[in-house]
Design a protein around this motif. Sequence first.
Motif, PDB file in Angstrom:
ATOM      1  N   ASN A 124      38.975  38.766  47.033  1.00  0.00           N
ATOM      2  CA  ASN A 124      38.736  40.134  48.201  1.00  0.00           C
ATOM      3  C   ASN A 124      37.969  39.833  49.119  1.00  0.00           C
ATOM      4  N   LEU A 125      39.247  38.579  50.194  1.00  0.00           N
ATOM      5  CA  LEU A 125      39.254  39.141  51.746  1.00  0.00           C
ATOM      6  C   LEU A 125      40.132  39.898  52.205  1.00  0.00           C
ATOM      7  N   VAL A 126      40.887  40.667  51.304  1.00  0.00           N
ATOM      8  CA  VAL A 126      41.551  41.646  51.366  1.00  0.00           C
ATOM      9  C   VAL A 126      41.369  42.620  50.028  1.00  0.00           C
ATOM     10  N   THR A 127      40.615  43.790  50.143  1.00  0.00           N
ATOM     11  CA  THR A 127      40.404  44.153  48.485  1.00  0.00           C
ATOM     12  C   THR A 127      41.315  45.061  48.334  1.00  0.00           C
ATOM     13  N   ASN A 128      41.438  45.225  46.953  1.00  0.00           N
ATOM     14  CA  ASN A 128      42.183  46.263  47.218  1.00  0.00           C
ATOM     15  C   ASN A 128      42.176  47.802  46.549  1.00  0.00           C
ATOM     16  N   ALA A 129      42.660  48.947  47.414  1.00  0.00           N
ATOM     17  CA  ALA A 129      41.827  50.229  47.602  1.00  0.00           C
ATOM     18  C   ALA A 129      41.562  50.666  46.605  1.00  0.00           C
ATOM     19  N   SER A 130      42.334  50.719  45.241  1.00  0.00           N
ATOM     20  CA  SER A 130      42.035  51.462  44.160  1.00  0.00           C
ATOM     21  C   SER A 130      42.416  50.636  42.951  1.00  0.00           C
ATOM     22  N   TRP A 131      42.305  50.853  41.720  1.00  0.00           N
ATOM     23  CA  TRP A 131      42.816  49.794  40.965  1.00  0.00           C
ATOM     24  C   TRP A 131      43.927  49.976  39.643  1.00  0.00           C
ATOM     25  N   LYS A 132      44.978  50.644  40.664  1.00  0.00           N
ATOM     26  CA  LYS A 132      46.011  50.357  40.337  1.00  0.00           C
ATOM     27  C   LYS A 132      46.970  48.971  42.428  1.00  0.00           C
ATOM     28  N   ASP A 133      46.125  49.045  42.483  1.00  0.00           N
ATOM     29  CA  ASP A 133      46.637  47.876  43.835  1.00  0.00           C
ATOM     30  C   ASP A 133      45.954  46.658  43.375  1.00  0.00           C
ATOM     31  N   ILE A 134      45.116  46.703  42.102  1.00  0.00           N
ATOM     32  CA  ILE A 134      44.948  45.234  41.658  1.00  0.00           C
ATOM     33  C   ILE A 134      45.751  44.016  41.962  1.00  0.00           C
ATOM     34  N   TRP A 135      47.199  43.951  42.009  1.00  0.00           N
ATOM     35  CA  TRP A 135      47.779  42.879  42.364  1.00  0.00           C
ATOM     36  C   TRP A 135      47.489  42.816  43.738  1.00  0.00           C
ATOM     37  N   LEU A 136      47.062  43.298  44.377  1.00  0.00           N
ATOM     38  CA  LEU A 136      46.556  42.280  45.820  1.00  0.00           C
ATOM     39  C   LEU A 136      45.791  41.656  45.869  1.00  0.00           C
ATOM     40  N   ASN A 137      44.452  41.811  44.509  1.00  0.00           N
ATOM     41  CA  ASN A 137      44.225  40.814  44.680  1.00  0.00           C
ATOM     42  C   ASN A 137      44.524  39.497  43.512  1.00  0.00           C
ATOM     43  N   GLU A 138      44.558  40.200  42.220  1.00  0.00           N
ATOM     44  CA  GLU A 138      44.815  39.281  41.920  1.00  0.00           C
ATOM     45  C   GLU A 138      45.930  38.179  41.560  1.00  0.00           C
ATOM     46  N   GLY A 139      47.786  39.376  42.421  1.00  0.00           N
ATOM     47  CA  GLY A 139      48.596  38.043  42.659  1.00  0.00           C
ATOM     48  C   GLY A 139      48.452  37.256  44.083  1.00  0.00           C
ATOM     49  N   PHE A 140      48.281  37.793  44.706  1.00  0.00           N
ATOM     50  CA  PHE A 140      47.562  36.412  45.786  1.00  0.00           C
ATOM     51  C   PHE A 140      46.824  35.807  45.521  1.00  0.00           C
ATOM     52  N   THR A 141      45.475  35.801  45.058  1.00  0.00           N
ATOM     53  CA  THR A 141      44.722  34.574  44.172  1.00  0.00           C
ATOM     54  C   THR A 141      45.474  33.482  43.802  1.00  0.00           C
ATOM     55  N   THR A 142      46.615  34.271  41.989  1.00  0.00           N
ATOM     56  CA  THR A 142      47.232  33.443  41.837  1.00  0.00           C
ATOM     57  C   THR A 142      47.909  32.606  41.940  1.00  0.00           C
ATOM     58  N   TYR A 143      48.791  33.272  43.313  1.00  0.00           N
ATOM     59  CA  TYR A 143      49.438  32.440  44.216  1.00  0.00           C
ATOM     60  C   TYR A 143      48.971  31.338  44.750  1.00  0.00           C
ATOM     61  N   VAL A 144      47.826  31.759  45.548  1.00  0.00           N
ATOM     62  CA  VAL A 144      47.301  30.733  46.603  1.00  0.00           C
ATOM     63  C   VAL A 144      46.448  29.429  45.642  1.00  0.00           C
ATOM     64  N   GLN A 145      45.898  30.251  44.176  1.00  0.00           N
ATOM     65  CA  GLN A 145      46.032  29.209  43.211  1.00  0.00           C
ATOM     66  C   GLN A 145      46.682  27.796  43.312  1.00  0.00           C
ATOM     67  N   GLY A 146      47.917  28.067  43.061  1.00  0.00           N
ATOM     68  CA  GLY A 146      49.444  27.401  42.987  1.00  0.00           C
ATOM     69  C   GLY A 146      49.333  26.895  44.068  1.00  0.00           C
ATOM     70  N   ARG A 147      48.670  27.220  45.421  1.00  0.00           N
ATOM     71  CA  ARG A 147      49.727  26.375  45.849  1.00  0.00           C
ATOM     72  C   ARG A 147      48.630  24.898  45.958  1.00  0.00           C
ATOM     73  N   ILE A 148      47.214  25.489  46.133  1.00  0.00           N
ATOM     74  CA  ILE A 148      46.274  24.420  46.254  1.00  0.00           C
ATOM     75  C   ILE A 148      46.391  23.515  44.781  1.00  0.00           C
ATOM     76  N   THR A 149      46.625  23.960  43.941  1.00  0.00           N
ATOM     77  CA  THR A 149      46.832  22.642  42.891  1.00  0.00           C
ATOM     78  C   THR A 149      47.928  21.592  43.105  1.00  0.00           C
ATOM     79  N   GLU A 150      48.957  22.352  43.969  1.00  0.00           N
ATOM     80  CA  GLU A 150      50.408  21.688  44.528  1.00  0.00           C
ATOM     81  C   GLU A 150      49.561  20.708  45.373  1.00  0.00           C
ATOM     82  N   ALA A 151      48.485  21.208  45.973  1.00  0.00           N
ATOM     83  CA  ALA A 151      48.420  20.188  47.124  1.00  0.00           C
ATOM     84  C   ALA A 151      48.046  19.222  46.835  1.00  0.00           C
ATOM     85  N   LEU A 152      46.441  19.382  45.450  1.00  0.00           N
ATOM     86  CA  LEU A 152      45.883  18.771  44.970  1.00  0.00           C
ATOM     87  C   LEU A 152      46.114  17.380  44.135  1.00  0.00           C
TER      88      LEU A 152
END
Length: 309
Positions: free
Chosen positions: A3-31
């Motif tokens: 939600n730091l950068v929020t999707n402007a409409s529901w059809k762009d929900i990947w801008l929330n969830e795809g980025f978060t899933t990617y960042v989660q993977g990078r955190i998992t890798e780091a930890l």
Amino acid sequence: SGNLVTNASWKDIWLNEGFTTYVQGRITEALYGQEMAEMEREIDQNDLLAEVKDMSPADQALALPPLSERDPDEALSQVAYVKGSWFLQFLEQRFGRETFDPFLRGWFDDHAFQSANTDQFVEYLKKNLLSKKPGAVTDAELKAWLDEPGIPSFATKARSRNFSIVDTARIAWQGSNTLPNAQITGEWGTQEWVHFIDGLGKTLPVEKLAALDKAYHFTGTANGEIAMRWYPLTIRSGYSEANEAAGAFIERVGRRKLILPIYAELVKTPEGLAFAKAAFAKAKPGYHPITTGSVQDMLDKAEAGTAKP
């Protein structure tokens, strides 16, 4: 990141969830290391590839068409999460982290506390990343990720070294009925067991399920990732010894991802549908309204189907 950068409409929900899933993977890798992150990516990607087989082509695009009067929940799937993350991994692989990471940080910095849509992201992408290495990503490849169904044929699939050991142990057990050595399975965590169960097929003979259950105590597990795979397998296979625990799980747990696969298998038979309705009646007061709506819709459709001549 969601939600730091929020999707402007529901059809762009990947801008929330795809980025978060990617960042989660990078955190998992780091930890926890590269291999843990790779196992989780492979599980997610396999689940997505299975899910899109039953989805309409339009719902498989990252940039969804306008939803009009459609309930956004009906279009939300693992596409936004996993395909979105997979697309960002593709960009990372093509440009390298030394170039991709500053681009990603810039996207967050330049759009923090704002809403954005896919067109804005593409404009920013072309200006701040694709221009760094012309020809690294073609317009056709970009379109394949954003606008076309499925996963592009050129996408690099995650491959875990640990899962090759799991595959070998599973194949050996299926061929010889000799359970994997405890010295091997004793080192397995959630990811290895998830991959083991995922590879067992749609159904198994009851005696094989009983042998697995006796050795590894899947029935009654408190692990949601294992439960959401084990119980559908037992229901499809007619392993009734797990029914009570499956019911207790969907009464206790309210996360849609974990319980909908179990309900989906139960409602396929009249007996299972009755069981699901009874469990839902007990669980409903504790479910989130969105979960309640999803389960109720599944039950209603199943009941309507059984009523047809």
